[in-house]
Structures are given as C-alpha cells and as structure tokens.
Scaffold this motif. Structure first.
Motif, PDB file in Angstrom:
ATOM      1  N   ILE A  87       4.706  -8.456  -0.986  1.00  0.00           N
ATOM      2  CA  ILE A  87       3.773  -7.547  -0.330  1.00  0.00           C
ATOM      3  C   ILE A  87       4.474  -6.955   0.888  1.00  0.00           C
ATOM      4  N   GLY A  88       4.521  -5.621   0.949  1.00  0.00           N
ATOM      5  CA  GLY A  88       5.222  -4.924   2.024  1.00  0.00           C
ATOM      6  C   GLY A  88       4.452  -4.910   3.330  1.00  0.00           C
ATOM      7  N   ASP A  89       4.919  -4.086   4.251  1.00  0.00           N
ATOM      8  CA  ASP A  89       4.308  -3.936   5.561  1.00  0.00           C
ATOM      9  C   ASP A  89       3.033  -3.090   5.478  1.00  0.00           C
ATOM     10  N   ASN A  90       2.095  -3.361   6.395  1.00  0.00           N
ATOM     11  CA  ASN A  90       0.895  -2.543   6.576  1.00  0.00           C
ATOM     12  C   ASN A  90       0.066  -2.417   5.304  1.00  0.00           C
ATOM     13  N   VAL A  91      -0.097  -3.512   4.592  1.00  0.00           N
ATOM     14  CA  VAL A  91      -0.874  -3.525   3.354  1.00  0.00           C
ATOM     15  C   VAL A  91      -2.271  -4.061   3.659  1.00  0.00           C
ATOM     16  N   LEU A  92      -3.281  -3.342   3.178  1.00  0.00           N
ATOM     17  CA  LEU A  92      -4.670  -3.750   3.319  1.00  0.00           C
ATOM     18  C   LEU A  92      -5.191  -4.168   1.956  1.00  0.00           C
ATOM     19  N   VAL A  93      -5.727  -5.375   1.874  1.00  0.00           N
ATOM     20  CA  VAL A  93      -6.255  -5.907   0.616  1.00  0.00           C
ATOM     21  C   VAL A  93      -7.750  -6.135   0.809  1.00  0.00           C
ATOM     22  N   GLY A  94      -8.561  -5.382   0.075  1.00  0.00           N
ATOM     23  CA  GLY A  94     -10.012  -5.427   0.225  1.00  0.00           C
ATOM     24  C   GLY A  94     -10.615  -6.737  -0.256  1.00  0.00           C
ATOM     25  N   PRO A  95     -11.908  -6.920   0.008  1.00  0.00           N
ATOM     26  CA  PRO A  95     -12.581  -8.149  -0.406  1.00  0.00           C
ATOM     27  C   PRO A  95     -12.612  -8.294  -1.921  1.00  0.00           C
ATOM     28  N   GLY A  96     -12.465  -9.541  -2.352  1.00  0.00           N
ATOM     29  CA  GLY A  96     -12.579  -9.856  -3.773  1.00  0.00           C
ATOM     30  C   GLY A  96     -11.428  -9.383  -4.633  1.00  0.00           C
ATOM     31  N   VAL A  97     -10.315  -9.003  -4.035  1.00  0.00           N
ATOM     32  CA  VAL A  97      -9.157  -8.563  -4.815  1.00  0.00           C
ATOM     33  C   VAL A  97      -8.473  -9.774  -5.439  1.00  0.00           C
ATOM     34  N   GLN A  98      -7.995  -9.584  -6.675  1.00  0.00           N
ATOM     35  CA  GLN A  98      -7.215 -10.605  -7.368  1.00  0.00           C
ATOM     36  C   GLN A  98      -5.815 -10.048  -7.664  1.00  0.00           C
ATOM     37  N   ILE A  99      -4.806 -10.785  -7.252  1.00  0.00           N
ATOM     38  CA  ILE A  99      -3.414 -10.433  -7.540  1.00  0.00           C
ATOM     39  C   ILE A  99      -2.888 -11.552  -8.429  1.00  0.00           C
ATOM     40  N   VAL A 155      -7.412   4.978  -9.768  1.00  0.00           N
ATOM     41  CA  VAL A 155      -8.708   4.317  -9.914  1.00  0.00           C
ATOM     42  C   VAL A 155      -8.987   4.025 -11.377  1.00  0.00           C
ATOM     43  N   GLY A 156      -9.947   3.138 -11.605  1.00  0.00           N
ATOM     44  CA  GLY A 156     -10.499   2.937 -12.933  1.00  0.00           C
ATOM     45  C   GLY A 156     -10.030   1.692 -13.658  1.00  0.00           C
ATOM     46  N   ASN A 157     -10.571   1.563 -14.890  1.00  0.00           N
ATOM     47  CA  ASN A 157     -10.231   0.467 -15.779  1.00  0.00           C
ATOM     48  C   ASN A 157      -9.992   1.040 -17.174  1.00  0.00           C
ATOM     49  N   PRO A 158      -8.714   1.144 -17.552  1.00  0.00           N
ATOM     50  CA  PRO A 158      -7.522   0.791 -16.778  1.00  0.00           C
ATOM     51  C   PRO A 158      -7.267   1.804 -15.663  1.00  0.00           C
ATOM     52  N   CYS A 159      -6.610   1.342 -14.613  1.00  0.00           N
ATOM     53  CA  CYS A 159      -6.326   2.161 -13.440  1.00  0.00           C
ATOM     54  C   CYS A 159      -5.374   3.291 -13.799  1.00  0.00           C
ATOM     55  N   LYS A 160      -5.741   4.511 -13.380  1.00  0.00           N
ATOM     56  CA  LYS A 160      -4.922   5.695 -13.635  1.00  0.00           C
ATOM     57  C   LYS A 160      -4.835   6.526 -12.374  1.00  0.00           C
ATOM     58  N   VAL A 161      -3.701   7.185 -12.205  1.00  0.00           N
ATOM     59  CA  VAL A 161      -3.500   8.085 -11.074  1.00  0.00           C
ATOM     60  C   VAL A 161      -4.412   9.290 -11.247  1.00  0.00           C
ATOM     61  N   ILE A 162      -5.147   9.620 -10.177  1.00  0.00           N
ATOM     62  CA  ILE A 162      -5.991  10.820 -10.261  1.00  0.00           C
ATOM     63  C   ILE A 162      -5.498  11.951  -9.374  1.00  0.00           C
ATOM     64  N   ARG A 163      -4.700  11.603  -8.335  1.00  0.00           N
ATOM     65  CA  ARG A 163      -4.110  12.686  -7.534  1.00  0.00           C
ATOM     66  C   ARG A 163      -3.101  12.132  -6.544  1.00  0.00           C
ATOM     67  N   GLY A 218       3.454   1.480  -5.757  1.00  0.00           N
ATOM     68  CA  GLY A 218       4.358   2.192  -4.861  1.00  0.00           C
ATOM     69  C   GLY A 218       3.789   2.403  -3.466  1.00  0.00           C
ATOM     70  N   ALA A 219       4.694   2.649  -2.533  1.00  0.00           N
ATOM     71  CA  ALA A 219       4.357   2.837  -1.121  1.00  0.00           C
ATOM     72  C   ALA A 219       3.321   3.938  -0.924  1.00  0.00           C
ATOM     73  N   LYS A 220       2.457   3.707   0.054  1.00  0.00           N
ATOM     74  CA  LYS A 220       1.448   4.670   0.507  1.00  0.00           C
ATOM     75  C   LYS A 220       0.392   5.001  -0.534  1.00  0.00           C
ATOM     76  N   SER A 221       0.273   4.205  -1.563  1.00  0.00           N
ATOM     77  CA  SER A 221      -0.746   4.445  -2.585  1.00  0.00           C
ATOM     78  C   SER A 221      -2.047   3.738  -2.240  1.00  0.00           C
ATOM     79  N   VAL A 222      -3.131   4.224  -2.832  1.00  0.00           N
ATOM     80  CA  VAL A 222      -4.449   3.636  -2.680  1.00  0.00           C
ATOM     81  C   VAL A 222      -4.975   3.308  -4.071  1.00  0.00           C
ATOM     82  N   ILE A 223      -5.436   2.078  -4.230  1.00  0.00           N
ATOM     83  CA  ILE A 223      -6.051   1.625  -5.481  1.00  0.00           C
ATOM     84  C   ILE A 223      -7.553   1.546  -5.241  1.00  0.00           C
ATOM     85  N   GLY A 224      -8.320   2.281  -6.023  1.00  0.00           N
ATOM     86  CA  GLY A 224      -9.764   2.339  -5.840  1.00  0.00           C
ATOM     87  C   GLY A 224     -10.448   1.019  -6.120  1.00  0.00           C
ATOM     88  N   ALA A 225     -11.593   0.839  -5.479  1.00  0.00           N
ATOM     89  CA  ALA A 225     -12.396  -0.371  -5.653  1.00  0.00           C
ATOM     90  C   ALA A 225     -12.728  -0.589  -7.125  1.00  0.00           C
TER      91      ALA A 225
END
Length: 183
Positions: free
Chosen positions: A95-107, A172-180, A150-157
């Motif tokens: 896990i790199g620098d400045n990473v925010l992991v929301g509640p209930g995340v599973q890695i 976002v999504g299931n399965p997760c796909k890039v939207i923009r 990848g760096a600076k990406s956001v994964i939707g809830a």
C-alpha cells in the motif's frame, strides 16, 4: 525443502494448518483483538499497530481492523483504514503513500485451487495485491487477489475489483470497470 510459510509467501500451494502459520495467525488475531478494544489510549494503540505490522508506521486506523498476519502488509506513509476493514495477507499487500481505505473494505490475497481434491486437502495459495500512491477505496469495496490499483485512482463504494485498474481513473461496479479519467 521449503517450509509452508516459504511456499505461502512464494505464491505456491501451501497447507494453512501448518503449526507455524497457525501460531503466527493467532498472534496477529490477539493483537487485532487488543487493538479493537475501544478503550485504548493513543500510545497503547500506536504500540499495537507497530507490533502488528512489524514496523514503526504512521498509519491511522479506526477499529475494528482484521488481518491474517499483519507482517505481510507493506505500508507507505499516511495510510488510513476506516472502520471494519479486513486484509487477508497470506501474500504481500503493498500500500503506497496517502491511501484512504473506506469502511468495510476487504483486501484479499488468499485464494483456493479450483481442483476440489486439493481444496479438501487444505491447500491454498496467495497472490499479491498492490495499491499505489494517492488511491481512495470507497466503502465496502472488495479488492481480489492479484489486483494492482494505479496511483491517484478512486474505487467506488461497493465495487468488486477483479482486474488491474490503471492510474488516475474512477472505477466502479461489480465487476469494477473504469468509467472515466480523473487525473
């Protein structure tokens, strides 16, 4: 001959019931249990966090937090885990620098063979996960074995990340796909 731990860390099939691995998981569970006690003073909490990860770290986490070993999680600076995160670290989680992991995340790095005979024998394996700098993982997301974000990406809830996600994107999504792109 490799130990079961060496096999585990190499991503090979291994026996999770190996006494050394059982003892190491039990030690991590004990630390997590103590860490998840809401009455800890900040210096006690910091001491337990450093013990769990095996390094002096500036990570912030809001209990409860759960992991298999702790020592297989490599942390950058200023990482934050919100409530109720789970990290199955049978393989390395980086896990790199400045990473925010929301509640209930599973890695998750742990996986099991498709062959039912091997599963019945207690065989499993792990595939590393990489989360690069400045990533935000939204609440309830699941990061599957072998994924790189990848760096600076956001994964939707609520997303289920089954494949690599590039840098600087909203996925976002299931399965997760890039939207923009966002960067």
């Amino acid at each position: 001959m490799k130990s079961e731990k060496e096999k585990m860390l190499a991503g090979e099939l291994y026996d999770a019931s190996d006494p050394q691995l059982v003892a190491e998981r039990a030690a991590a569970q004990k630390i997590c249990s103590n860490l998840n006690c809401q009455t800890l003073e900040s210096d006690q909490k910091r001491s337990l966090i450093n013990e769990l990860f095996g390094v002096d770290t500036d990570i912030s986490l809001t209990p409860p937090f759960y992991c298999d070993y702790g020592r297989n999680i490599r942390l950058g600076r200023r990482v934050y885990f919100n409530f109720n995160c789970v990290v199955l670290d049978v393989a390395e989680v980086s896990i790199g620098d400045n990473v925010l992991v929301g509640p209930g995340v599973q890695i998750l790095t742990a996986s099991h063979p498709l062959d039912s005979t091997l599963r019945r024998q207690g065989q499993e394996f792990g595939i590393p996960v990489v989360i690069e700098n400045d990533v935000w993982i939204g609440a309830g997301a699941i990061i599957c074995p072998g994924v790189t974000i990848g760096a600076k990406s956001v994964i939707g809830a609520g997303s289920v990340v089954t494949k690599n996600i590039g840098s600087g994107v909203l996925a976002v999504g299931n399965p997760c796909k890039v939207i923009r792109d966002i960067a």
